[in-house]
Design an enzyme around this catalytic site. Structure first.
Site, short mmCIF file in Angstrom:
data_model
loop_
_atom_site.label_atom_id
_atom_site.label_comp_id
_atom_site.label_asym_id
_atom_site.label_seq_id
_atom_site.Cartn_x
_atom_site.Cartn_y
_atom_site.Cartn_z
N ASP A 150 -1.73 -1.10 -5.81
CA ASP A 150 -2.52 -0.25 -4.93
C ASP A 150 -3.12 0.88 -5.78
OD1 ASP A 150 -3.60 1.24 -2.90
OD2 ASP A 150 -1.70 2.13 -2.27
N LEU A 197 0.83 -1.21 0.00
CA LEU A 197 0.00 0.00 0.00
C LEU A 197 0.87 1.26 0.00
CD1 LEU A 197 -2.73 -1.03 2.62
CD2 LEU A 197 -2.79 -1.26 0.14
N CYS A 198 0.35 2.33 -0.61
CA CYS A 198 1.05 3.61 -0.61
C CYS A 198 1.17 4.11 0.82
CB CYS A 198 0.29 4.62 -1.47
SG CYS A 198 0.81 4.49 -3.20
N PRO A 199 2.27 4.74 1.20
CA PRO A 199 3.34 5.22 0.30
C PRO A 199 4.48 4.23 0.03
CG PRO A 199 3.71 6.05 2.51
CD PRO A 199 2.46 5.22 2.58
#
Lengths: 71, 371
Positions: free
Chosen positions: A39, A12-14
């Site tokens: 993502d 998942l970001c970041p």
């Protein structure tokens, strides 16, 4: 010119952008990194990172993003 | 432990004192059914009419052009569907900006034609004009200003481009905070955004605009908002807006100056931060920025622990794990995102302490991931 793959599937970001930022200085100027990131936020954040860091976004076709080191 | 600084007024504000006072008296006087002919019913009807007149005046319409709904979202659903249904012989397309409130996107759904925005969040007026002038357009929807990044939309120019197509304006982010330009056919707003209670929305429909309510109708609000009206909360909403508007010049000028300062300090004191939205042509009370390499949830949580309440458009802070559609449409960084929005009780000290604490928190979160 060389390419390095960066597998960020499932991250998942970041995180994908962090991994990309850490990998970039290890490749030569003119070389590319192919990021795989699924993502939904990566589709916005990888192009935005290239713009902010003045690197070239060669192609953006989620989940595959190709980034060229310019500086 | 320092005082808390609530910097999320664009999500909800505490009830305005004028609204609270009105609500406490109205629960005793405005409980009856305003459509009944007896004394208690007539009293409730009188109070409802007064509230409607105040709200209509504040929005700039006649009282018979203003309908009361049960939320800003239902005002959008009711308005857009009723405008669309009235023009079914012309078409069913709903043209809308890409950064509209989700209530507009949900209503438009398959019938929607989305118009893109620039990196400031402002709709592409040429594309909007081309889209509304195609055949088969029932209605066009454009917000007065964006609720996440504050950027104002070109309402007057959009209205001109619309010609005979009705323009629906979601003004929820602006009413009470900023002037809304003329030219619209219908407008929606929400009381809790101006210090009124939750559960009260307004829908203004200018005379001459055809509407056809698209669900089971009753005798209330010309069919636009079925069910027994919440007269006490509607009165509180009107009292809040009246009070907020009398404070507007002073508050909005103050907010504009403080947001300018905060914008400058965030950009100057934090490396790799993207401040988003129009710096000038914007709402007075909203500032949004994204910090590179920072997890939005970690940032909101760390700020909360330090006493600052903010919202975020980052994916990790949403239940769907998708980033804000507004930030994505603008093409700006979605992670590490923070929206600061000022309310009537915000002080300079709140802003000053926030600007002082933020750089250290961002640095700490970045250090945790080795950056």
């Amino acid at each position: 010119m060389n390419n390095t793959d960066l597998d960020c599937l499932g991250l998942l970001c970041p995180l994908p952008v962090i991994k990309l930022a850490k990998l970039l200085p290890t490749i030569d100027i003119g070389d590319t990194i192919t990021v795989l990131a699924d993502d939904p936020a990566a589709a916005t954040d990888i192009p935005a990172w290239c713009r902010l860091r003045s690197q070239e976004l060669v192609t953006a076709d989620a989940p595959r993003f190709v980034v060229r080191r310019l500086s | 432990m320092s005082e808390r600084a609530y910097l999320d007024a664009a999500s909800a504000e505490p009830l305005h004192p004028a609204a609270r006072e009105m609500l406490l008296s109205a629960v005793d006087s405005g409980w009856a059914d305003p459509v009944r002919l007896h004394h208690e019913g007539r009293t409730a009807r009188l109070l409802l009419d007064n509230a409607r007149a105040v709200l209509a005046d504040a929005v700039g319409v006649r009282p018979d052009e203003l309908y009361l709904t049960t939320s800003g979202t239902t005002a959008i659903h009711a308005g857009l569907t009723a405008l669309t249904a009235a023009r079914k012989r012309i078409g069913t397309t709903i043209v809308h900006g890409a950064v509209e409130h989700s209530a507009v996107l949900h209503t438009a759904a398959e019938a929607g034609v989305e118009v893109g925005v620039d990196t400031l969040g402002r709709v592409d007026l040429d594309a909007f004009t081309a889209a509304v002038q195609k055949p088969g357009v029932a209605v066009a929807a454009l917000q007065s200003a964006n609720h996440e990044v504050g950027t104002r939309q070109p309402i007057e120019a959009a209205a001109e481009a619309c010609g005979d197509v009705p323009l629906f304006v979601d003004a929820a982010a602006s009413i009470g905070h900023d002037a809304v330009p003329a030219g619209w056919s219908a407008l929606a707003a929400s009381a809790h955004k101006w210090g009124g209670p939750a559960g009260v929305g307004v829908l203004a429909v200018r005379k001459g605009t055809r509407i056809a309510p698209a669900w089971p109708m009753d005798e209330r609000e010309d069919g636009l908002s079925p069910g027994f009206p919440d007269v006490p909360n509607i009165l509180a909403a009107a009292a809040a807006l009246q009070a907020r508007q009398s404070e507007a010049d002073e508050l909005n000028r103050q907010h504009r100056v403080w947001i300018d300062e905060l914008r400058h300090r965030v950009a100057a004191d934090i490396p790799d931060v993207e401040v988003v939205g129009d710096p000038d042509d914007r709402l007075p009370h909203i500032l949004t920025f994204s910090c590179l390499y920072v997890d939005g949830e970690a940032l909101v949580t760390a700020l909360d622990a330090e006493g600052f309440s903010v919202s975020s458009g980052s994916a990790c802070t949403s239940s769907t794990l998708r980033p804000s559609h507004v930030l994505a449409a603008m093409g700006v960084l979605t992670h590490g995102n923070v929206r600061v929005s000022l309310g009537r009780t915000t002080t300079y000290d709140d802003i000053d302490r926030f600007a002082a604490v933020l750089p250290g928190i961002v640095q700490r979160i970045r250090a945790e991931v080795g950056l």
